[in-house]
Structures are given as C-alpha cells and as structure tokens.
Design a protein around this motif. Structure first.
Motif, short mmCIF file in Angstrom:
data_model
loop_
_atom_site.label_atom_id
_atom_site.label_comp_id
_atom_site.label_asym_id
_atom_site.label_seq_id
_atom_site.Cartn_x
_atom_site.Cartn_y
_atom_site.Cartn_z
N TYR A 60 56.49 25.09 9.24
CA TYR A 60 57.35 24.69 10.37
C TYR A 60 57.08 25.78 11.47
CZ TYR A 60 60.03 22.99 6.45
OH TYR A 60 60.68 22.43 5.29
N THR A 61 57.71 25.15 12.70
CA THR A 61 57.78 25.91 13.83
C THR A 61 58.60 26.94 13.73
OG1 THR A 61 57.89 25.85 16.38
CG2 THR A 61 59.36 24.68 15.10
N ASP A 62 58.62 28.25 14.30
CA ASP A 62 59.34 29.16 13.99
C ASP A 62 60.79 28.93 14.27
OD1 ASP A 62 57.17 32.02 15.13
OD2 ASP A 62 57.15 31.01 13.24
N SER A 63 61.11 28.22 15.16
CA SER A 63 62.61 27.92 15.60
C SER A 63 63.11 26.94 14.53
CB SER A 63 62.65 27.10 16.89
OG SER A 63 62.01 25.95 17.05
N ALA A 64 62.26 26.20 13.78
CA ALA A 64 63.01 25.30 12.56
C ALA A 64 62.97 26.04 11.37
CB ALA A 64 62.06 24.22 12.40
N LYS A 65 62.49 27.11 11.17
CA LYS A 65 62.31 27.70 9.86
C LYS A 65 63.79 28.34 9.51
CE LYS A 65 57.72 29.59 10.16
NZ LYS A 65 56.99 30.78 10.35
N GLY A 66 64.10 28.02 8.41
CA GLY A 66 65.48 28.36 7.79
C GLY A 66 66.73 27.21 8.20
N ARG A 67 66.27 26.10 9.17
CA ARG A 67 67.31 25.42 9.60
C ARG A 67 67.01 23.99 9.15
NH1 ARG A 67 68.39 24.70 14.96
NH2 ARG A 67 66.40 25.04 15.53
N PHE A 68 65.70 23.64 9.06
CA PHE A 68 64.93 22.27 9.14
C PHE A 68 64.15 22.14 7.84
CE2 PHE A 68 64.66 21.11 13.68
CZ PHE A 68 65.89 21.43 14.22
N THR A 69 64.21 21.26 7.00
CA THR A 69 63.44 20.95 5.96
C THR A 69 62.99 19.58 5.93
OG1 THR A 69 65.08 22.15 4.63
CG2 THR A 69 63.68 20.74 3.05
N ILE A 70 61.49 19.69 5.76
CA ILE A 70 60.77 18.36 5.84
C ILE A 70 60.39 18.16 3.96
CG2 ILE A 70 58.48 19.52 5.91
CD1 ILE A 70 57.50 17.22 7.54
N SER A 71 60.52 16.81 3.85
CA SER A 71 60.20 16.36 2.53
C SER A 71 59.70 14.98 2.51
CB SER A 71 61.39 16.38 1.84
OG SER A 71 62.38 15.58 2.03
N ARG A 72 59.15 14.60 1.51
CA ARG A 72 58.93 13.27 1.23
C ARG A 72 58.99 12.51 0.01
NH1 ARG A 72 52.75 13.50 2.83
NH2 ARG A 72 52.60 10.96 2.45
N ASP A 73 59.25 11.30 -0.06
CA ASP A 73 59.36 10.47 -1.19
C ASP A 73 58.40 9.33 -1.42
OD1 ASP A 73 60.16 8.78 -3.20
OD2 ASP A 73 62.19 8.91 -2.81
N ASN A 74 57.10 9.78 -1.79
CA ASN A 74 56.02 8.70 -1.91
C ASN A 74 56.39 7.60 -2.53
OD1 ASN A 74 54.33 10.64 -0.62
ND2 ASN A 74 53.39 11.80 -2.23
N ALA A 75 57.25 7.62 -3.49
CA ALA A 75 57.54 6.18 -3.98
C ALA A 75 58.35 5.32 -3.10
CB ALA A 75 58.47 6.58 -5.26
N LYS A 76 58.98 5.87 -1.87
CA LYS A 76 59.46 5.05 -1.11
C LYS A 76 58.90 5.13 0.22
CE LYS A 76 64.21 5.94 -2.90
NZ LYS A 76 65.54 6.35 -2.55
N ASN A 77 57.71 5.72 0.39
CA ASN A 77 56.74 5.72 1.46
C ASN A 77 57.60 6.43 2.83
OD1 ASN A 77 54.79 4.54 -0.07
ND2 ASN A 77 54.79 2.75 1.26
N THR A 78 58.42 7.34 2.58
CA THR A 78 59.15 7.92 3.33
C THR A 78 59.09 9.37 3.52
OG1 THR A 78 60.83 6.05 3.20
CG2 THR A 78 61.57 8.06 4.34
N VAL A 79 59.23 9.75 4.64
CA VAL A 79 59.19 11.11 5.06
C VAL A 79 60.66 11.48 5.81
CG1 VAL A 79 57.79 11.16 7.19
CG2 VAL A 79 57.94 13.10 5.82
N TYR A 80 61.25 12.96 5.43
CA TYR A 80 62.39 13.18 6.04
C TYR A 80 62.47 14.37 6.71
CZ TYR A 80 63.89 9.75 2.30
OH TYR A 80 63.95 8.77 1.55
N LEU A 81 63.08 14.41 7.54
CA LEU A 81 63.50 15.93 8.33
C LEU A 81 64.98 16.14 8.50
CD1 LEU A 81 62.12 18.18 9.62
CD2 LEU A 81 62.89 16.96 11.97
N GLN A 82 65.41 16.97 7.28
CA GLN A 82 66.78 17.39 7.10
C GLN A 82 67.08 18.52 8.20
OE1 GLN A 82 69.58 16.44 5.33
NE2 GLN A 82 70.69 17.50 6.56
N MET A 83 68.00 18.40 9.30
CA MET A 83 68.28 19.34 10.43
C MET A 83 69.76 19.86 10.04
SD MET A 83 66.12 17.38 13.35
CE MET A 83 67.40 16.29 13.69
N ASN A 84 69.76 21.15 9.92
CA ASN A 84 71.00 21.82 9.96
C ASN A 84 71.26 22.86 10.90
OD1 ASN A 84 71.38 20.23 7.45
ND2 ASN A 84 70.52 22.16 6.29
N SER A 85 72.44 23.19 11.35
CA SER A 85 72.64 24.40 12.25
C SER A 85 72.04 23.76 13.68
CB SER A 85 72.38 25.75 11.84
OG SER A 85 72.74 25.86 10.57
#
Length: 125
Positions: A60-85
């Motif tokens: 993560y970039t420093d400004s995203a650490k602790g607030r954003f979470t990247i994840s992926r679901d390979n069964a769904k061919n999808t990547v996510y970015l959960q952005m909080n705060s």
C-alpha cells in the motif's frame, strides 16, 4: 487480452467508506498481479495498492495503510479495494490494472499491461 471494468465509485462524506470492484475478463485472472491507482485533477497518477496473483502479498501507499484493504476473489475474477475513513484528499478517479509479468506486485504503474476505464470517487468535507 484482459478487459477490466471498475465499479463502486461515488460520492461519500469524509469518514465514510466505499468498496471498489474490478471485474476481469479474458485470460486467466490468476496470471496477473493486480493494482489500484488513482489520479486527481491536475495531478499525476499515483499508486494506491497492489496484490499478488494468489493474494499472498499486498502493498500500500503510506496514505492508504490502515484505511484501505486490497483483496481478490480468483473464483470471481475480481479484485476489490475497501476504502474506510475516507478523506477529501482521496478524491480521484480510481483505476485497476493488471500485470502479467513474472515478478512481485509493483508499486509503479509503468509496466502494467492492462487498465480499466476508471471509476470516480468523490469525498466531501
């Protein structure tokens, strides 16, 4: 060839949350490290987060650490970015990108093979 389509952007108040999705079609999704980048008006594109092919490594970039979470679901061919705060300075067009090279996930946009069309995120103060 890989097609990437982002969704989930919108207008949110500061402190709120959004989850971006990027659906991939085409070649084998697990062949690609995936990244999220963003570009604010008048600014250069910048790295936000990246995830390895199997999801075992994330950066993560420093400004995203602790607030954003990247994840992926390979069964769904999808990547996510959960952005909080979310903050007004997070306002930008967010792009997902795919890198099919045999190397760790990269924080630099140059070298990514495929890009989505982007989704607008606007955070009001």
């Amino acid at each position: 060839q890989v097609q990437l389509v982002e969704s989930g952007g919108g207008l949110v108040q500061a402190g709120g949350s959004l989850r971006l999705s990027c659906a991939a079609s085409g070649r084998t999704f697990t062949s690609y490290n995936m990244g999220w980048f963003r570009q604010a008006p008048g600014k250069e594109r910048e790295f936000v987060a990246t995830i390895s092919k199997r999801g075992t490594m994330t950066y993560y970039t420093d400004s995203a650490k602790g607030r954003f979470t990247i994840s992926r679901d390979n069964a769904k061919n999808t990547v996510y970015l959960q952005m909080n705060s979310l903050r007004p300075e997070d306002t930008a067009v967010y792009y997902c990108a795919a890198d099919g090279k045999l190397r760790p996930p990269q924080r630099i946009g140059v070298g990514y093979d495929y890009w989505g069309q982007g989704t607008q995120v606007t955070v009001s103060s």
